[in-house]
Design a protein around this motif. Structure first.
Motif, PDB file in Angstrom:
ATOM      1  N   ALA A 193       0.843  -1.195   0.000  1.00 15.33           N
ATOM      2  CA  ALA A 193       0.000   0.000   0.000  1.00 15.33           C
ATOM      3  C   ALA A 193       0.879   1.246   0.000  1.00 15.33           C
ATOM      4  O   ALA A 193       0.654   2.185  -0.763  1.00 15.33           O
ATOM      5  N   GLU A 194       1.890   1.235   0.852  1.00 13.75           N
ATOM      6  CA  GLU A 194       2.767   2.400   0.933  1.00 13.75           C
ATOM      7  C   GLU A 194       3.575   2.560  -0.356  1.00 13.75           C
ATOM      8  O   GLU A 194       3.784   3.670  -0.836  1.00 13.75           O
ATOM      9  N   GLY A 197       1.816   4.503  -3.097  1.00 12.67           N
ATOM     10  CA  GLY A 197       1.509   5.908  -2.901  1.00 12.67           C
ATOM     11  C   GLY A 197       0.458   6.210  -1.849  1.00 12.67           C
ATOM     12  O   GLY A 197      -0.059   7.321  -1.791  1.00 12.67           O
ATOM     13  N   ILE A 198       0.115   5.221  -1.026  1.00 12.38           N
ATOM     14  CA  ILE A 198      -0.850   5.475   0.053  1.00 12.38           C
ATOM     15  C   ILE A 198      -0.092   5.954   1.289  1.00 12.38           C
ATOM     16  O   ILE A 198       0.839   5.285   1.741  1.00 12.38           O
ATOM     17  N   ASN A 199      -0.508   7.085   1.819  1.00 15.25           N
ATOM     18  CA  ASN A 199       0.075   7.565   3.069  1.00 15.25           C
ATOM     19  C   ASN A 199      -0.534   6.743   4.203  1.00 15.25           C
ATOM     20  O   ASN A 199      -1.601   7.068   4.728  1.00 15.25           O
ATOM     21  N   THR A 201       0.239   6.033   7.355  1.00 17.57           N
ATOM     22  CA  THR A 201       0.062   6.619   8.688  1.00 17.57           C
ATOM     23  C   THR A 201      -1.178   7.508   8.710  1.00 17.57           C
ATOM     24  O   THR A 201      -2.008   7.416   9.614  1.00 17.57           O
ATOM     25  N   TYR A 203      -3.840   7.449   6.811  1.00 19.44           N
ATOM     26  CA  TYR A 203      -5.114   6.732   6.728  1.00 19.44           C
ATOM     27  C   TYR A 203      -5.415   5.931   7.978  1.00 19.44           C
ATOM     28  O   TYR A 203      -6.571   5.751   8.350  1.00 19.44           O
TER      29      TYR A 203
ATOM     30  N   PRO B  78       8.181   5.651   1.546  1.00 19.45           N
ATOM     31  CA  PRO B  78       7.875   4.985   0.278  1.00 19.45           C
ATOM     32  C   PRO B  78       6.758   5.665  -0.518  1.00 19.45           C
ATOM     33  O   PRO B  78       6.859   5.785  -1.737  1.00 19.45           O
ATOM     34  N   TYR B  79       5.705   6.122   0.170  1.00 19.26           N
ATOM     35  CA  TYR B  79       4.598   6.689  -0.604  1.00 19.26           C
ATOM     36  C   TYR B  79       4.986   7.983  -1.298  1.00 19.26           C
ATOM     37  O   TYR B  79       4.499   8.309  -2.369  1.00 19.26           O
ATOM     38  N   ASN B  82       7.055   7.029  -4.321  1.00 17.59           N
ATOM     39  CA  ASN B  82       6.140   6.554  -5.351  1.00 17.59           C
ATOM     40  C   ASN B  82       5.480   7.730  -6.069  1.00 17.59           C
ATOM     41  O   ASN B  82       5.376   7.760  -7.290  1.00 17.59           O
ATOM     42  N   ARG B  83       5.076   8.716  -5.294  1.00 18.51           N
ATOM     43  CA  ARG B  83       4.423   9.880  -5.906  1.00 18.51           C
ATOM     44  C   ARG B  83       5.382  10.717  -6.725  1.00 18.51           C
ATOM     45  O   ARG B  83       4.981  11.477  -7.594  1.00 18.51           O
ATOM     46  N   PHE B  96      -3.013  -7.094  -3.069  1.00 12.96           N
ATOM     47  CA  PHE B  96      -4.043  -7.034  -2.038  1.00 12.96           C
ATOM     48  C   PHE B  96      -4.986  -8.193  -2.335  1.00 12.96           C
ATOM     49  O   PHE B  96      -5.963  -8.050  -3.073  1.00 12.96           O
ATOM     50  N   GLN B 111      -3.601   8.151  -5.442  1.00  9.38           N
ATOM     51  CA  GLN B 111      -2.792   9.369  -5.282  1.00  9.38           C
ATOM     52  C   GLN B 111      -3.187  10.471  -6.271  1.00  9.38           C
ATOM     53  O   GLN B 111      -2.867  11.629  -6.046  1.00  9.38           O
TER      54      GLN B 111
END
Lengths: 325, 260
Positions: A193-194, A197-199, A201, A203, B78-79, B82-83, B96, B111
């Motif tokens: 998930a991280e 590009g999911i933040n 912490t 969420y 990491p996020y 990625n962005r 997932f 994102q």
């Protein structure tokens, strides 16, 4: 127009259904067909639904194992009770403030603890719940061990129903959006998930504080239904009770949390007539449940027509792809 | 070695990483120019995946700098990396699994989502617009990878090869400039590997990508890569074109051992 979006149609359909349920019960209450015992059971069901649905957002959807939900509930209960008792704040406003204070507690607790996972997070949240309880126990202003009493009985069916409905609708809407998917992704695989590009912490804290918000409101409603609150009623057993509802209904399913809350509340009320057998029956039912339906009453997915349709589609797909290959 | 800065997409200088007393990577320096397809090879335990983890922020480098697109990303979360344009796949597939194939890809588009949490909670028109855009983009991505007919299947129920492809699709959905592929052909048969390589060559052109590829299959690496870096025991022992690498005595030694 966008209003004709099938998702939207279902949403409004649900609202209409909810209004019918509301009206029927309102009539039953005003005509006196439902007595006071039934009424308070009904209110308790609503409160437990709010608690279970909000805990499910944290535990089931985001996968952060929290057992401090009674802590947020007690924050809401005390804040709202003091506001209505000492400051004559209108009830609904007091409930909203109670929710916001609980949510702030959620953010405060969430930021340091959510970097933990699994068992460690569970213990940290358990600790938080106990700290809140001990603080209440030793604060004269909120009545110490005897708690607060004489809280105005301002919880009406209308308010009860409205807050329960809002809880379910807002949390469901949240889960079924890109933001909710981000939470599910964290549960499924935090590293991936991280990396996508999911933040994570952010969420986790959002889910935590959103859950706390509604738990706080539920606490406020509970205080104004049962006149009395004391620290003992928000101990870790209460947290476990909510957790059991969520697990019984099916972790990750909002509909499951609702069903779990209803079933357990009714069960507990009915069993009150058999005090000697109550805990034995209660535990027995839970054990049987977990043996025969380990994923909870509704499993991890909710009841939704769309899901059924999807399942059918997938079945057909897999059949056709099998025959193709 | 000294390419003009404008052309360099990734520039790693003296990156090291230790785990306790173990030096997993020491003083690794490499650069990747825009549009290149670079191979990263080395025996097991050479530190290839550790290097990927440094590049994508899974853990910070103990020392050294990593510059992606003229910005230092060493130690960033990491996020954020990625962005900023670096997306990866994992050696041990990390999908997932309890989400649908479609939702897996949608996560990467998160994102770019324009609608806020509150519009979603209240189901305001922007929510539907935003979700529609994400769904459409994700379906298009699945079509490219021939996975559209399985869009509503749970990702965990797909075949191994398709799971690998889905992971690449998901990484691409994030809109990267640099794609890091960690053993994309692991566990695939020769036919599947060939298809995958054609696909990688195709997406490289179509999405204007720069690719860093870890792979064990030598024929594959030699066949598609512009340049190759060779890691052994945490150190960079060679770099150059496939032909140079094939004839490099150090590389042969690392793989086959020293002659007695």
């Amino acid at each position: 127009m966008k209003m004709l979006n099938p998702l939207n149609k279902r949403f409004w359909g649900g609202i209409v259904l909810a209004l019918v349920v509301y009206a029927v019960i309102q009539i039953l209450l005003t005509t006196g067909i439902f007595d006071d015992v039934t009424r308070s059971t009904l209110f308790l069901i609503c409160i437990n639904i709010m608690l279970a649905v909000s805990l499910n957002l944290i535990n089931g959807v985001t996968g952060q194992f929290s057992i401090g939900h009674a802590g947020f509930m007690s924050v809401g209960a005390y804040v709202s009770a003091i506001l209505t008792l000492n400051f004559d704040v209108p009830f609904v406003l007091a409930l909203i403030i109670a929710g916001i204070v609980a949510a702030l507690c959620g953010i405060l607790i969430g930021i340091p603890t959510l970097r933990l996972n699994g068992d460690y997070l569970a213990i940290a949240t358990l600790g938080f719940g106990e700290i809140i309880r001990i603080v209440m126990l030793n604060t004269e202003y909120v009545g110490g061990a005897s708690g607060l009493s004489g809280i105005p009985n301002k919880a009406t069916w209308t308010i009860m129903f409205l807050f329960t409905l809002i809880t379910i609708v807002i949390i469901t809407n949240f889960i079924r959006s890109t933001h909710g998917r981000a939470c599910i992704a964290i549960r499924e695989n935090e590293i991936a998930a991280e990396a996508m590009g999911i933040n994570t912490t952010l969420y986790k804290v959002i889910a935590f504080s959103l859950g706390a918000l509604f738990a706080g409101m539920a606490g406020g409603l509970s205080a104004h239904t049962f006149y009395v609150i004391n620290p003992g009623s928000f101990n870790f057993l209460k947290s476990f009770e909510i957790l059991v509802m969520v697990v019984l209904g099916g972790l990750g399913s909002t509909a499951g949390a609702v069903v779990g809350a209803v079933v357990l509340t009714v069960l507990f009320t009915v069993l009150q007539d058999f005090p000697e057998l109550r805990m034995i029956l209660y535990s027995g039912i839970l054990i049987l449940m977990m043996i025969f339906r380990p994923k909870g009453l509704l499993g991890s997915t909710g009841i939704s027509l769309k899901k059924f349709a999807k399942k059918e589609a997938t079945k057909n797909d897999s059949i056709s792809s099998e025959s193709a290959s | 070695m000294t390419a003009s800065p404008a052309k360099v997409l990734l520039d790693v200088k003296g990156a090291s990483r230790s785990f306790g007393g173990l030096k997993a990577l020491s003083e690794v320096s490499l650069h990747i120019n825009k549009g290149e397809l670079i191979g990263l090879i080395g025996p097991n335990g050479a530190g290839k995946t550790t290097l990927f983890n440094l590049l994508t922020g899974v853990y910070p480098p103990s020392s050294g700098t990593i510059i992606l697109n003229d910005q230092s990303v060493g130690g960033m979360k990491p996020y954020k990396i990625n962005r900023m344009g670096a997306a990866r796949t994992f050696q041990n597939i990390r999908l997932f699994t309890a989400m649908t194939v479609l939702d897996n890809v949608k996560i990467a588009y998160h994102q770019h989502a324009k609608h806020s949490m509150f519009t979603s909670m209240l189901r305001l028109p922007n929510h539907f617009k935003g979700e529609d855009v994400i769904t459409r983009q994700a379906m298009e991505m699945l079509k490219i990878f021939n996975l559209a007919d399985q869009a509503h299947e749970f990702a965990g129920n797909m075949s191994y090869g398709n799971q690998r492809r889905l992971e690449i699709a998901r990484a691409l959905a994030a809109g990267p400039k640099l794609l890091l592929l960690d053993e994309p052909a692991a566990g695939m048969n020769p036919n599947e590997t060939r298809d995958l390589m054609n696909l990688i060559a195709w997406i490289r052109k179509e999405f204007d990508l720069t690719i860093l590829l870890i792979e064990h299959d030598m024929s594959l690496v030699m066949g598609v890569c512009d340049r190759i870096y060779v890691l052994d025991r945490g150190m960079l022992i060679a770099d150059g074109t496939p032909v140079e690498i094939r004839n490099n005595p150090k590389v042969i030694e690392a793989y086959l051992g020293q002659e007695a």
